[in-house]
Design a protein around this motif. Structure first.
Motif, short mmCIF file in Angstrom:
data_model
loop_
_atom_site.label_atom_id
_atom_site.label_comp_id
_atom_site.label_asym_id
_atom_site.label_seq_id
_atom_site.Cartn_x
_atom_site.Cartn_y
_atom_site.Cartn_z
N UNK A 174 13.11 -4.71 8.45
CA UNK A 174 12.25 -3.74 7.79
C UNK A 174 10.99 -3.58 8.62
N UNK A 175 10.63 -2.34 8.92
CA UNK A 175 9.41 -2.04 9.67
C UNK A 175 8.58 -1.09 8.82
N UNK A 176 7.37 -1.50 8.47
CA UNK A 176 6.50 -0.68 7.62
C UNK A 176 5.16 -0.51 8.32
N UNK A 177 4.72 0.73 8.43
CA UNK A 177 3.44 1.02 9.08
C UNK A 177 2.62 1.95 8.20
N UNK A 178 1.31 1.87 8.34
CA UNK A 178 0.41 2.79 7.65
C UNK A 178 0.00 3.92 8.57
N UNK A 179 0.12 5.13 8.08
CA UNK A 179 -0.25 6.28 8.92
C UNK A 179 -1.73 6.27 9.28
N UNK A 180 -2.54 5.63 8.47
CA UNK A 180 -3.98 5.57 8.70
C UNK A 180 -4.42 4.24 9.32
N UNK A 181 -3.48 3.52 9.90
CA UNK A 181 -3.78 2.20 10.47
C UNK A 181 -4.52 2.36 11.79
N UNK A 182 -5.81 2.02 11.79
CA UNK A 182 -6.63 2.17 12.99
C UNK A 182 -6.64 0.92 13.85
N UNK A 184 -3.32 -1.12 14.45
CA UNK A 184 -2.03 -1.12 15.14
C UNK A 184 -1.44 0.27 15.30
N UNK A 185 -1.93 1.24 14.54
CA UNK A 185 -1.34 2.56 14.57
C UNK A 185 0.05 2.54 13.94
#
Length: 233
Positions: A174-182, A184-185
């Motif tokens: 599972x890979x989860x990222x935040x679009x507003x992550x300043x 790791x992006x």
């Protein structure tokens, strides 16, 4: 941070029974020392040894940020003992295409939970600023920041690159990222999906590097699906 941040986040969203959960302090954080460690590959080896010492058989690794980078290394080094990976806001070897730090929600009463001295750190980490996220920051993030061994981490981070292997990881991922992550992006997280052929990739709008605290309901659904997939294997 020490283990308290990810423990609070995961315990809030995973099933209460059926899974043994272990939250170690990483070297140089919390109550863990970093004696003799000169790079992140040393940390990866240490984590592999720690898993062996548990004698628990195959494990599922969950890592947030830097922890996700280390988890990738453990899976590459010890594919025999890693059943699955959950990578939350994973930090790559080198971050690129990182968005600016923009607030997506700012409640007027968010700071009612915080001493004035904690405002700057809260603002730096969170893009969703509510009383609930402020409590998470105060109770589960701030305490660990007082226990960091900066000198030891500096030595470890001087050898930043982790050997994440050249072959694909075969386990459920599972890979989860935040679009507003300043920090790791999300662009690098999207590319990671190509390295993990059995990966679910989710990029969450209105979430930053503190995604675990900002979008817990969505994270619960994603982790639940990941656990279900692992249970079918």
């Amino acid at each position: 941070m020490d283990h308290r941040e990810i423990e609070a986040a995961i315990e809030a969203v995973v099933p209460a029974t059926g899974y043994r959960r272990i939250y170690p302090d990483l070297p140089g954080m919390g109550l863990s020392t970093a004696d003799g460690l000169t790079g992140n590959d040393d940390v990866v080896t240490l984590l592999g040894d720690f898993i062996d010492g548990l004698g628990a058989g195959p494990v599922m690794l969950v890592g947030h940020s830097y922890g996700a980078y280390l988890a990738r290394g453990v899976a590459a080094q010890r594919p025999d003992v890693v059943l699955g990976l959950a990578l939350l806001c994973p930090v790559p070897e080198r971050s690129r295409n990182v968005p600016e730090h923009n607030v997506v929600r700012q409640d007027a009463d968010a700071y009612d939970e915080l001493d004035r001295a904690l405002w700057a750190g809260f603002d730096e980490y969170f893009v969703v600023r509510t009383r609930a996220t402020a409590r998470r920051y105060r109770d589960h993030v701030v305490p660990g920041t007082t226990l960091v061994d900066e000198d030891s981490l500096g030595c470890i981070f001087a050898g930043w690159a982790v050997d994440v292997g050249s072959s694909a990881f075969a386990g459920q991922t599972l890979i989860v990222a935040g679009r507003r992550d300043s920090v790791a992006g999300y662009a690098d997280a999207c590319e990671l999906a190509e390295r993990y052929p059995h990966a679910t990739l989710a990029v969450l709008e209105d979430a930053g590097h503190a995604l675990m605290h900002e979008r817990p309901e969505l994270l619960a659904a994603l982790l639940g699906d990941w656990l279900d997939r692992l249970g079918r294997k």
